[in-house]
Design a protein around this motif. Structure first.
Motif, PDB file in Angstrom:
ATOM      1  N   UNK A  61      -3.367   2.207  -7.949  1.00 44.53           N
ATOM      2  CA  UNK A  61      -4.443   2.475  -8.902  1.00 44.53           C
ATOM      3  C   UNK A  61      -3.852   2.989 -10.206  1.00 44.53           C
ATOM      4  N   UNK A  62      -4.514   2.684 -11.302  1.00 45.78           N
ATOM      5  CA  UNK A  62      -4.183   3.265 -12.603  1.00 45.78           C
ATOM      6  C   UNK A  62      -5.485   3.707 -13.241  1.00 45.78           C
TER       7      UNK A  62
ATOM      8  N   UNK B 274      -3.032   7.679 -15.796  1.00 48.80           N
ATOM      9  CA  UNK B 274      -2.487   8.260 -14.568  1.00 48.80           C
ATOM     10  C   UNK B 274      -2.373   7.141 -13.546  1.00 48.80           C
ATOM     11  N   UNK B 275      -1.556   7.333 -12.534  1.00 41.91           N
ATOM     12  CA  UNK B 275      -1.314   6.232 -11.600  1.00 41.91           C
ATOM     13  C   UNK B 275      -1.104   6.734 -10.185  1.00 41.91           C
ATOM     14  N   UNK B 276      -1.407   5.863  -9.260  1.00 44.52           N
ATOM     15  CA  UNK B 276      -1.151   6.103  -7.841  1.00 44.52           C
ATOM     16  C   UNK B 276      -0.299   4.965  -7.318  1.00 44.52           C
ATOM     17  N   UNK B 277       0.825   5.309  -6.697  1.00 40.69           N
ATOM     18  CA  UNK B 277       1.763   4.312  -6.191  1.00 40.69           C
ATOM     19  C   UNK B 277       1.637   4.180  -4.682  1.00 40.69           C
TER      20      UNK B 277
ATOM     21  N   UNK C  21      -9.593  -5.289  -2.374  1.00 40.31           N
ATOM     22  CA  UNK C  21      -9.647  -6.088  -3.588  1.00 40.31           C
ATOM     23  C   UNK C  21      -9.195  -5.198  -4.740  1.00 40.31           C
ATOM     24  N   UNK C  22      -8.796  -5.817  -5.822  1.00 34.03           N
ATOM     25  CA  UNK C  22      -8.315  -5.061  -6.977  1.00 34.03           C
ATOM     26  C   UNK C  22      -9.004  -5.591  -8.225  1.00 34.03           C
ATOM     27  N   UNK C  23      -9.535  -4.683  -9.041  1.00 29.33           N
ATOM     28  CA  UNK C  23     -10.252  -5.066 -10.256  1.00 29.33           C
ATOM     29  C   UNK C  23      -9.776  -4.199 -11.415  1.00 29.33           C
TER      30      UNK C  23
ATOM     31  N   UNK D 219      -9.871   1.674 -15.474  1.00 31.14           N
ATOM     32  CA  UNK D 219      -8.489   1.397 -15.127  1.00 31.14           C
ATOM     33  C   UNK D 219      -8.363   0.261 -14.143  1.00 31.14           C
ATOM     34  N   UNK D 220      -7.222   0.245 -13.456  1.00 33.43           N
ATOM     35  CA  UNK D 220      -6.930  -0.739 -12.418  1.00 33.43           C
ATOM     36  C   UNK D 220      -7.239  -0.090 -11.080  1.00 33.43           C
ATOM     37  N   UNK D 221      -8.178  -0.667 -10.338  1.00 35.32           N
ATOM     38  CA  UNK D 221      -8.696  -0.012  -9.135  1.00 35.32           C
ATOM     39  C   UNK D 221      -8.525  -0.899  -7.903  1.00 35.32           C
ATOM     40  N   UNK D 222      -7.875  -0.357  -6.871  1.00 34.75           N
ATOM     41  CA  UNK D 222      -7.835  -1.017  -5.569  1.00 34.75           C
ATOM     42  C   UNK D 222      -8.966  -0.456  -4.721  1.00 34.75           C
TER      43      UNK D 222
END
Length: 755
Positions: A270-271, A380-383, A433-435, A477-480
């Motif tokens: 996620x970002x 911010x980000x999650x790896x 899914x990722x959006x 952001x970028x969401x899984x």
């Protein structure tokens, strides 16, 4: 049909040369059709005002003018150091030589446009995170939690954006207890501008093209996050080292092998993208321990003695030239630590991790005032460590990375159709899914359709959920998104349908071609989106809404599917079939088999022999006529369903059909003659026939069966029932016995004969 305006980040620069990274791609939000030249000129105007500190050139000489030099010198001589709040980074004022060393990298920075801004709900920051308001401690330092890696050195290159992104992911992994990772900034910056087709082969033509040295053209952490959502990296520093020497002065750049493109140690999960406010920043730090920010850094406002920085100069809009990582805050950091010309009026500073090595600033860090007006583009980000990634297959069409959006209003939908082939014959389970959205509180209703039959209608399959799965992306952001698992059969088409479930408008991330120009009109960066038919779609709201292929408007929705490969191979039922002998053919028909992409038809002799494939047809075909047969010859048939996955074809089991004899050839009569006891009919017997049926009629009448001869070798028959003085026509039909009855040949009528 609704026409979607596409918005993107358009390049704006300050000179005829590309903006260099110590930086990233700039951009104001404009419609894709617009020319951005005027925007660049307007942006230039903001930096040519009377304030001499606005231009990069003036910044490098800011201590040459008497008034500015005197202000700085007075501070260093201690006129303002009497405050008890002063914190010298070395416990004392720096020497002139030390100051110059601290200021040197700042002089290399180049101003940029801050780019697209997200729709952040900063007034209700806690609502955006799904939490109630909380009080924060006066100080917070993620370093004290042991989750921040050491400050690195980006010199001699301008890749601060890659260092910022790597730092976010390294902190995320440490926060999860995964240990310390040293991620490769070179891997990210290299493959961002030299991208390779994804492992599933869905992004062949998508490219990020940098017209110049990728180490100096740059990027930003919005773009980096979008790029990393395709899982091209990040790998480790040992795998792809930073191409310089120990002094960080030599350029040792070498091409990185294409086999490294998707060789990753960690994926972006996620970002989170946000505008700036103190509360939002604190919330993002406490949630994620690190936040990268874009801001403007100039020598005139940096206090090298204390590491304090702020530029509160009044101007229209923000200005940007650098990216750093915020790892904490100190509400009590005295305003006296900033230069007087910074005009900071309140205590409080962010603890900022730079990428200029540990010898710069306060062991690699400095302090950025809460009040600095240029702080923007928070990320911010999650790896996810590769070994922890449950869903290892990433389906996507959006390979290029330009920041582009379309507005999806309440009730409107976007969708993507994929073919399940990552399992290479095994079944898969879709679980994520990722959006990408540039709007806080984006509300989605998600439905998965399997077995899609119409390549232009994502809803033409079977719905996986009784009711759509609902999810709210609280921050842009970028969401899984984790969804209830759906089993996918190898080779089948499946669709992800996402409806705006109540948000007024969602700025939904899409892929589109974009060109970024210098002020002179030359291109320094180009994002090429190879949009194909049948990939992604949109639909208007309401019952009358219809699906439209986004190829029509040259964009592709950023919808990714994450699956895991199961241990079970996809098995399809053997088709139930029957064969019927007909004139000139044996017709094989069968019932449709679920998940079958096609069917193979096989034939062999009635006794012994080997199977031969005589035809292969698509999954929509349920009948085949075998016309390459010998009359009255015996055959056996079978049908096998098949599907394709991972470049291989997988077949169902089969059963052997009963013996079928081909229909005999058209039967002709050789002679019809009157005899004393009746009329004699003669014909030539056919090999392998089981018998014959004799027909008779009078002129103007219809044929009636008068005799069945159950002997295949018979060749004559005497009609004793014919009446004297009456003329008759005769026909003979050969027949063969079938499992379902008799099959008769065609015939040719005789001439009339009178008894």
């Amino acid at each position: 049909m609704r026409i979607f305006p596409i918005f993107l980040a358009c390049s704006m620069v300050l000179s005829g040369t590309p903006v260099m990274a110590q930086e990233e791609f700039g951009s104001g939000v404009e419609e894709i059709q617009q020319d951005n030249t005027n925007g660049a000129e307007e942006f230039l105007a903001d930096f040519s005002m009377e304030d001499s500190e606005f231009t990069a050139e003036d910044e490098t000489e800011s201590f040459q003018s008497g008034e500015e030099f005197q202000d700085h010198e007075d501070f260093q001589n201690g006129e303002e150091s009497i405050s008890e709040g002063i914190r010298y980074i070395k416990g004392r004022p720096l020497t002139e030589e030390e100051k110059e060393e601290q200021l040197a990298p700042i002089k290399e920075l180049t101003p940029l446009d801050p780019g697209i801004q997200v729709d952040s709900d900063l007034e209700s920051v806690y609502s955006a995170y799904g939490e109630r308001a909380a009080s924060y401690p006066e100080t917070y330092d993620a370093r004290q939690l042991g989750v921040v890696t050491a400050a690195k050195n980006q010199h001699p290159f301008g890749t601060c954006w890659a260092f910022g992104q790597a730092s976010l992911l390294e902190t995320s992994l440490l926060s999860q207890g995964k240990g310390e990772y040293d991620l490769s900034e070179e891997h990210l910056s290299y493959f961002f501008s030299h991208r390779e087709n994804d492992p599933l082969g869905n992004t062949t033509g998508d490219q990020n093209i940098v017209n110049g040295d990728y180490h100096e053209i740059g990027g930003n952490d919005y773009l980096a996050s979008i790029f990393l959502s395709g899982w091209s990296g990040m790998t480790t520093e040992d795998d792809v080292p930073f191409p310089t020497d120990e002094t960080h002065t030599k350029d040792l750049t070498q091409p990185v092998g294409s086999d490294k493109a998707y060789h990753a140690a960690a994926y972006l999960k996620n970002a989170y993208f946000s505008g700036y406010s103190v509360n939002r920043m604190k919330r993002m730090i406490t949630q994620n321990q690190s936040v990268s920010v874009m801001f403007y850094m100039g020598t005139s406002y940096y206090n090298a003695d204390t590491g304090g920085y702020s530029d509160l100069t009044t101007r229209s809009g923000k200005r940007i030239n650098h990216i750093v990582t915020i790892v904490g805050w100190d509400d009590n950091y005295s305003k006296d630590n900033f230069l007087s010309k910074s005009k900071v009026t309140a205590d409080g500073a962010w603890i900022a991790k730079n990428s200029w090595g540990s010898d710069w600033g306060d062991e690699g860090y400095f302090y950025l005032s809460y009040q600095d007006p240029n702080i923007s583009n928070l990320v911010a980000a999650e790896a996810s460590a590769v070994e922890d990634q449950q869903y290892k297959n990433n389906y996507f069409y959006d390979g290029s990375s330009a920041v582009t959006t379309v507005q999806i209003t309440t009730g409107e939908s976007v969708a993507a159709i994929y073919i399940a082939e990552a399992g290479k014959g095994k079944q898969e389970s879709l679980g994520e899914i990722n959006v990408t959205s540039f709007t806080d509180n984006s509300s989605y209703a998600i439905q998965i359709y399997t077995g899609v039959t119409d390549s232009q209608n994502p809803e033409s399959g079977k719905a996986a959920y009784a009711q759509p799965y609902e999810f709210t992306q609280s921050i842009a952001g970028v969401q899984t998104i984790e969804i209830p698992e759906v089993t996918l059969f190898p080779g089948e088409k499946y669709a992800i349908v996402i409806r705006n479930n109540g948000s007024k408008t969602i700025k939904f991330g899409v892929e589109a071609s974009a060109q970024y120009n210098n002020a002179d009109g030359s291109t320094w960066f180009e994002s090429q989106a190879d949009i194909q038919e049948g990939q992604t779609f949109y639909k208007e709201a309401g019952d009358q809404g219809a699906w439209h292929d986004t190829k029509e408007e040259n964009w592709s929705a950023r919808i990714k599917a994450h699956t895991r490969t199961l241990d079970t191979y996809g098995t399809i039922k053997q088709p139930s079939f029957q064969v019927k002998a007909e004139q000139d053919s044996n017709t094989v028909s069968w019932k449709k088999v679920s998940h079958a992409a096609g069917y193979n038809i096989y034939r062999r002799p009635g006794k012994g022999g080997k199977w031969s494939k005589i035809a292969s047809v698509s999954g929509s075909v349920l009948k085949y006529k075998d016309m390459k047969i010998t009359p009255a010859q015996s055959y056996r048939y079978t049908v096998r369903a098949w599907y394709k996955a991972g470049g291989k074809t997988y077949l169902s089991s089969y059963t052997t059909g009963e013996v079928i004899k081909a229909v005999p050839a058209k039967q002709t009569i050789t002679s019809v003659k009157k005899e004393s006891k009746g009329i004699r009919i003669r014909w030539k017997a056919q090999k392998n026939c089981d018998g014959y049926r004799i027909y008779r009629k009078i002129k103007g009448g219809t044929y009636q069966s008068i005799k069945v001869i159950s002997q295949g070798t018979a060749a004559t028959y005497l009609d004793k029932t014919a009446k004297k003085g009456v003329s008759y026509y005769y026909a003979v039909r050969a027949y063969v016995k079938e499992p379902y009855g008799r099959s008769y040949s065609g015939y040719k009528s005789s001439s009339a004969v009178k008894r």
